[in-house]
Design an enzyme around this catalytic site. Sequence first.
Site, PDB file in Angstrom:
ATOM      1  N   SER A 179       1.051  -1.094   0.142  1.00 45.52           N
ATOM      2  CA  SER A 179       0.117  -0.249   0.082  1.00 45.52           C
ATOM      3  C   SER A 179       0.850   1.095   0.158  1.00 45.52           C
ATOM      4  O   SER A 179       1.721   1.380  -0.982  1.00 45.52           O
ATOM      5  CB  SER A 179      -0.925   0.048   1.294  1.00 45.52           C
ATOM      6  N   ASP A 190      -8.403  -4.592  -6.844  1.00 45.33           N
ATOM      7  CA  ASP A 190      -7.971  -3.601  -6.129  1.00 45.33           C
ATOM      8  C   ASP A 190      -8.449  -2.076  -6.915  1.00 45.33           C
ATOM      9  O   ASP A 190      -7.843  -2.087  -8.098  1.00 45.33           O
ATOM     10  CB  ASP A 190      -6.553  -3.399  -5.903  1.00 45.33           C
ATOM     11  N   HIS A 218      -7.604  -4.057  -2.285  1.00 44.36           N
ATOM     12  CA  HIS A 218      -6.470  -3.531  -1.855  1.00 44.36           C
ATOM     13  C   HIS A 218      -6.057  -4.011  -0.450  1.00 44.36           C
ATOM     14  O   HIS A 218      -4.809  -4.189  -0.394  1.00 44.36           O
ATOM     15  CB  HIS A 218      -6.706  -1.821  -1.511  1.00 44.36           C
TER      16      HIS A 218
END
Lengths: 384, 384
Positions: free
Chosen positions: B156, B330, B363
């Site tokens: 991330s 994502d 994600h």
Amino acid sequence: LNVAVQELTASAGEALSFAELPRPFKLWRGGELPSGVIAYESWGTLNAERSNAILLFTGLSPNSHAASTARNPEEGWWERMIGPGRAIDTDRFFVMCVNSLGSCFGSTGPASINPATGTAWQLDFPELSVEDLARAGFEAARTLGIETLHAVVGPSLGGMVVLAFAACVPNGARHLVSISGSGAASAFAIALRSVQREAVMADAAWQAGRYTPGEGPQGGMRIARKLGTITYRGAAEWRVRFARSGLTPRSERAARQAASRYPSGFGPRFAVEGYLEAQAERFVRVFDPNCYLYLSRAMDCFDLGAHGDPVHVLARSGLKSALVIGVESDFLFAIEEQAEAAQHLQQAGIPTQFARLPSIEGHDAFLVDLPRFDARIRGFLAST
Amino acid sequence: LNVAVQELTASAGEALSFAELPRPFKLWRGGELPSGVIAYESWGTLNAERSNAILLFTGLSPNSHAASTARNPEEGWWERMIGPGRAIDTDRFFVMCVNSLGSCFGSTGPASINPATGTAWQLDFPELSVEDLARAGFEAARTLGIETLHAVVGPSLGGMVVLAFAACVPNGARHLVSISGSGAASAFAIALRSVQREAVMADAAWQAGRYTPGEGPQGGMRIARKLGTITYRGAAEWRVRFARSGLTPRSERAARQAASRYPSGFGPRFAVEGYLEAQAERFVRVFDPNCYLYLSRAMDCFDLGAHGDPVHVLARSGLKSALVIGVESDFLFAIEEQAEAAQHLQQAGIPTQFARLPSIEGHDAFLVDLPRFDARIRGFLAST
């Protein structure tokens, strides 16, 4: 006339027609309105048999001004879709677009005056359901002597409403067009809408719904609308459209206003932020916050399955054919939901076309990618 | 120690190690910190050559507690990924996870005391960049005598930080693992984060950043976190996980709290709403709002291209190999962004594996779909 209409009268209000609802108008989950009106606009001519009417339901935020009229020449939200020779051909059809029950553009909703108290309903308005929007739209058509619509058509929330119509008004329509709608909101959409509503309610100016009209939770509504705008479009489109560009001259004014609210360096810097700001400003000026909450929650709670097995429910609808349109890039009303609605219609024995469109504009594609939608809707209505 | 650390001391604070940053620590976009610390935790043993260190960067919100330690036996955020015989094998590697510069779990950030004033930095903290997180992490490793990392790893925000590391610290690492990261935030992600920040700033309790610690904009942070939680997951997963279920016993307590804030019938009704509420409550208790704003904006502004042509920049990094992992579902850090980063690494002459994972968890898949991530990371590190 309700508060919103009083404001509208100065501009577009005079262009509206009003249909009175039956008194009282009982709501689907209990509660009733002692009286109420549905605002609408229309195009084309109703034939003597009253058999050529198309009833158009809107998404959450638009008003009934789907296309320009003699009374209101401003461009409508579906301007290029409705008119002589257009996909929804007013040489053939009488088209009627209703402002949703519960909204604030002329129809009765939480911003309207409660006749029992003489003040706005606000949170005393009874719980609103998608089913009520469908039935109120039908009652509006009935005031013109229409007992069976040629077709009911709706995008987004409207795409839910037409499915509710099929469940609540047997033999009320011969054909159905559901665009980017759903037979039951997904957990993902519920989650997004719950955050939008929280933004409105967390704004101190909301005052548990008791704000003075015009002095409501503008900050919360701005956040709700920005998030809405994001969920109505798609990442792929914005990659091309905005990339990482800085503010444009067009968005700079809006960005300056935003920066004045947040004088901290955390105001808009990117073009996409300026765009959201401009979208939000436009919405906040016209939409009543309590109406927004009621319509948003109604979408969460809609479930065709609450009427019984959807296939059995649709089999009793009297529909002769249906068109369901979905967009692959729509992540708010995912294409699986439209595919499921189409499957239920088919299994109910209703000849159904399912159009799976590759538009990149997401949920809002029906407003933007007009050639694709035009072709599908034109072809379907021509076949009816 | 800063405010957040003072709170941490009672629980996890004693388990942290602290590395002093060079004085002053100059920030990438100008401004400097007269002094600062980076909090970290570590696993495994640094070898005599100091050549077996892996530096792990986190996402926006986690602290340095990636796995349990003797000093803090609580489960870490990547517990099953780090340890003897695990994908990041502490029999072989010395693993160091840093709390990001600008965060509030021991490292210096906007909630820390500004030595010049004796009060918290708040909005006087200089503008923070992803590059600063990379350089501060490297300085933390240097305090242990490490001049070259065996690998830098991050998911991330951390997946952005390792790319910034490659640009800012030539020959600082031999290998790189970037998970669900990006070389430049998309317009879509910027839009979503801008709405999260607006929710924080629109909360009157924010007071233009000058809130008393612990009395900050909790309502705004709750909204920001709920939206974050939505963007970290995916519609397909939630369709299975929550469907349209009502509140669960597990989420009912959180839902009751929420309903007490909004006594209007618009509080949580669905399981997914209760889940968001519980997630938000946990976050609001521990995360400092100004730190959140700084880290969020840093992500928007990160652009590897600001260092020059990304291929040329990466060609000067000294990297021997790289692994880039992306997840198809994502939508916050879209897989096109990881594909592009992998392509840039490859074009720079660095042997690069690109793993395109079909996980449905969006994600956050790196926290949930562990078998898939384990296999890829294990295989890659074994090859180094």
